[in-house]
Design a protein around this motif. Structure first.
Motif, short mmCIF file in Angstrom:
data_model
loop_
_atom_site.label_atom_id
_atom_site.label_comp_id
_atom_site.label_asym_id
_atom_site.label_seq_id
_atom_site.Cartn_x
_atom_site.Cartn_y
_atom_site.Cartn_z
N SER A 1 0.83 -1.21 0.00
CA SER A 1 0.00 0.00 0.00
C SER A 1 0.86 1.26 0.00
O SER A 1 0.50 2.27 -0.62
N ASP B 1 2.17 1.76 -3.44
CA ASP B 1 1.07 2.26 -4.26
C ASP B 1 0.93 3.77 -4.10
O ASP B 1 0.75 4.50 -5.10
N LYS C 1 1.47 6.95 -7.00
CA LYS C 1 0.45 7.95 -7.34
C LYS C 1 1.05 9.34 -7.55
O LYS C 1 0.45 10.18 -8.23
N SER D 1 -5.64 -2.40 -5.82
CA SER D 1 -4.98 -1.13 -6.08
C SER D 1 -5.82 -0.29 -7.03
O SER D 1 -5.95 -0.59 -8.22
N TRP E 1 -3.61 0.94 -9.96
CA TRP E 1 -3.27 -0.04 -10.98
C TRP E 1 -4.48 -0.34 -11.86
O TRP E 1 -4.35 -0.50 -13.08
#
Length: 494
Positions: free
Chosen positions: A320, A323, A327, A408, A411
């Motif tokens: 996470s 991720d 971004k 995600s 993604w």
């Protein structure tokens, strides 16, 4: 306490086994996950030990019952799904003769060239609808026969991942319809073994078990398996199916044109087709739904690439957190492009010597660029397969993406933007296990048919829609992605 109509689904994945108990509405009552090893003894060799799968299956099921949430009597049937293209050779006593070369294994590359020449590449493809590639089961069988002839003579049957566990549970040898595509002497249209083709390849067709429909009951839990797992003796067990096919069912994909996207260790897509549609650069198998086919594109390094990146460079971070870092990087990763060919590649390039590549980084880039570029590279590989499938006339409307990667948001939006398709994510991220459970539920009458099962079990959690501006930019990067491989492929194998 009254009994309940629960179904047990077991998924023999690449990195772990997941066992989950579902109610008839597809809700997970309890699940257990247990990991096992992947072995890399030599370059091109990727193996697992089926005995380790079985040990994890037994432990997982016992843990489920130990929780007190479910009793053995609640389980009305057991369904299984498993990774593709195993070559589990067993003797008459059911003992495994060799460690299993899994779907990433490419040791039989040289054999493939020879068989294509002697048997005829077109003859093979016309029969089974699949390319003769080293990752499939057939070349692996030939490899064992040639390299270990004395041990190979003891082979009684060749099993797949799910059929091996079905055997351990029931004592019955089986081959489910959806996994037949790994054998190139399987007549995809007639749904039967072709002895003439097997003979041409030097394989005894009697090594193959009887073919079952995926929702057929193969047998019941044996006394020995009951003692090892805690399941009730006699509980029905179905043949099960290919993980991608069960995942496609678990995502609700059962009608022509609906497409499941894989978001696990491997990636790609499975397009549901009413009729036989083959492409030399794609994969074709029977769906676990009778009368349907799946035209597939398979990418080796999807979640596996992200897992590799984390373990080697971001081991102190959660997925996470990675991720969130990605971004902050703009669409297109400022020109950083990743080729996810970390163990060669399957469709549509079929190059066991292909290598992973990071391209376009310089002093202005940081580690977040690498994270996002991996996500985008996996999406480019999906787009490559979708473009190839379009040559057969297949029309993809919506991608139903399942697996851990579907958690995600970034993604999933990247995949929507790259492919220019809506991406729907089912509520359950255990689509493969759910699909296996659905097969078992249909077998014992919990569902009247496949449409009834999907209606009762599949709910879409979120849908992502493509951004036209992002898609335009991604197509420029995608062109570069394709060009990098074309420029480098001649030196990748040196």
């Amino acid at each position: 306490m009254p009994e309940k109509d629960y179904i047990l689904g077991i998924d023999i994945g690449t990195s772990a086994c997941k066992a989950a108990v579902f109610d008839k509405n597809g809700n997970v009552i309890i699940s257990e996950t247990g990991a096992y090893n992947i072995y890399y003894p030599k370059d091109g060799y990727v193996e697992q030990k089926p005995g380790e799968w079985w040990a994890v299956v037994c432990k997982s099921i016992k843990n489920i019952f130990a929780s007190g949430k479910v009793s053995p009597e609640d389980i009305k049937a057991v369904g299984l799904d498993g990774q593709s293209w195993s070559a589990i050779l067993i003797d008459k006593n059911g003992e495994v003769l060799f460690d299993n070369p899994i779907w990433m294994d490419t040791r039989a590359s040289e054999i493939c060239g020879e068989i294509r020449e002697t048997v005829g590449e077109k003859n093979i493809f016309d029969l089974c609808g699949n390319p003769f590639a080293p990752t499939y089961t057939t070349p692996k069988i030939i490899w064992f026969k040639r390299n270990y002839p004395d041990i190979f003579k003891k082979t009684y049957k060749v099993m797949q991942s799910n059929s091996y566990i079905v055997y351990k549970l029931t004592g019955v040898l089986s081959q489910d319809l959806s996994q037949c595509y790994g054998l190139h002497f399987y007549d995809m249209r007639k749904q039967m073994w072709d002895k003439n083709m097997a003979d041409a390849m030097g394989i005894d067709v009697n090594l193959m078990p009887e073919i079952y429909n995926c929702h057929d009951i193969v047998g019941g839990i044996t006394r020995e398996a009951a003692a090892l797992t805690g399941l009730s003796e006699g509980t029905p067990v179905v043949a099960g199916g290919l993980d991608a096919a069960c995942g496609t069912l678990g995502a609700g994909v059962i009608t022509d044109g609906e497409t499941q996207g894989m978001g696990g260790q491997s990636g790609g897509m499975s397009i549901c087709c009413d009729e036989y549609k083959s492409h030399e650069k794609l994969i074709l198998c029977n769906h676990v739904v009778p009368g349907k086919y799946l035209l597939q594109g398979g990418t080796i390094g999807a979640g596996a690439s992200f897992k590799w990146l984390r373990e080697n460079f971001f081991s102190d971070m959660q997925f996470s957190e990675m991720d969130e870092m990605a971004k902050k990087i703009p669409c297109g990763s400022d020109g950083v492009i990743f080729l996810p060919y970390m163990a060669g590649e399957r469709s549509p390039i079929w190059d066991p010597k292909a290598k992973g590549v990071f391209y376009g980084f310089d002093f202005s880039k940081n580690k977040a660029h690498f994270i996002r570029s991996v996500m985008e590279g996996v999406a480019y590989s999906l787009q490559h397969n979708i473009e190839t499938a379009a040559e057969t006339g297949s029309n993809i409307r919506t991608l139903y993406i399942t697996g851990g990667l579907a958690n995600s948001d970034l993604w999933m939006q990247i995949k929507s933007d790259v492919t220019n398709k809506p991406v729907a994510v089912p509520l359950s991220d255990t689509a493969g296990t759910l699909g296996a459970a659905i097969l078992a539920g249909i077998a014992v009458g919990i569902y009247s048919d496949f449409a009834d099962a999907v209606k009762n079990t599949v709910t879409i959690r979120k849908t992502y829609y493509p951004n036209p501006e992002n898609h335009e930019l991604y197509m420029k990067r995608y062109s570069t992605y394709r060009g990098i491989y074309e420029k480098l492929k001649e030196i990748m194998g040196k």
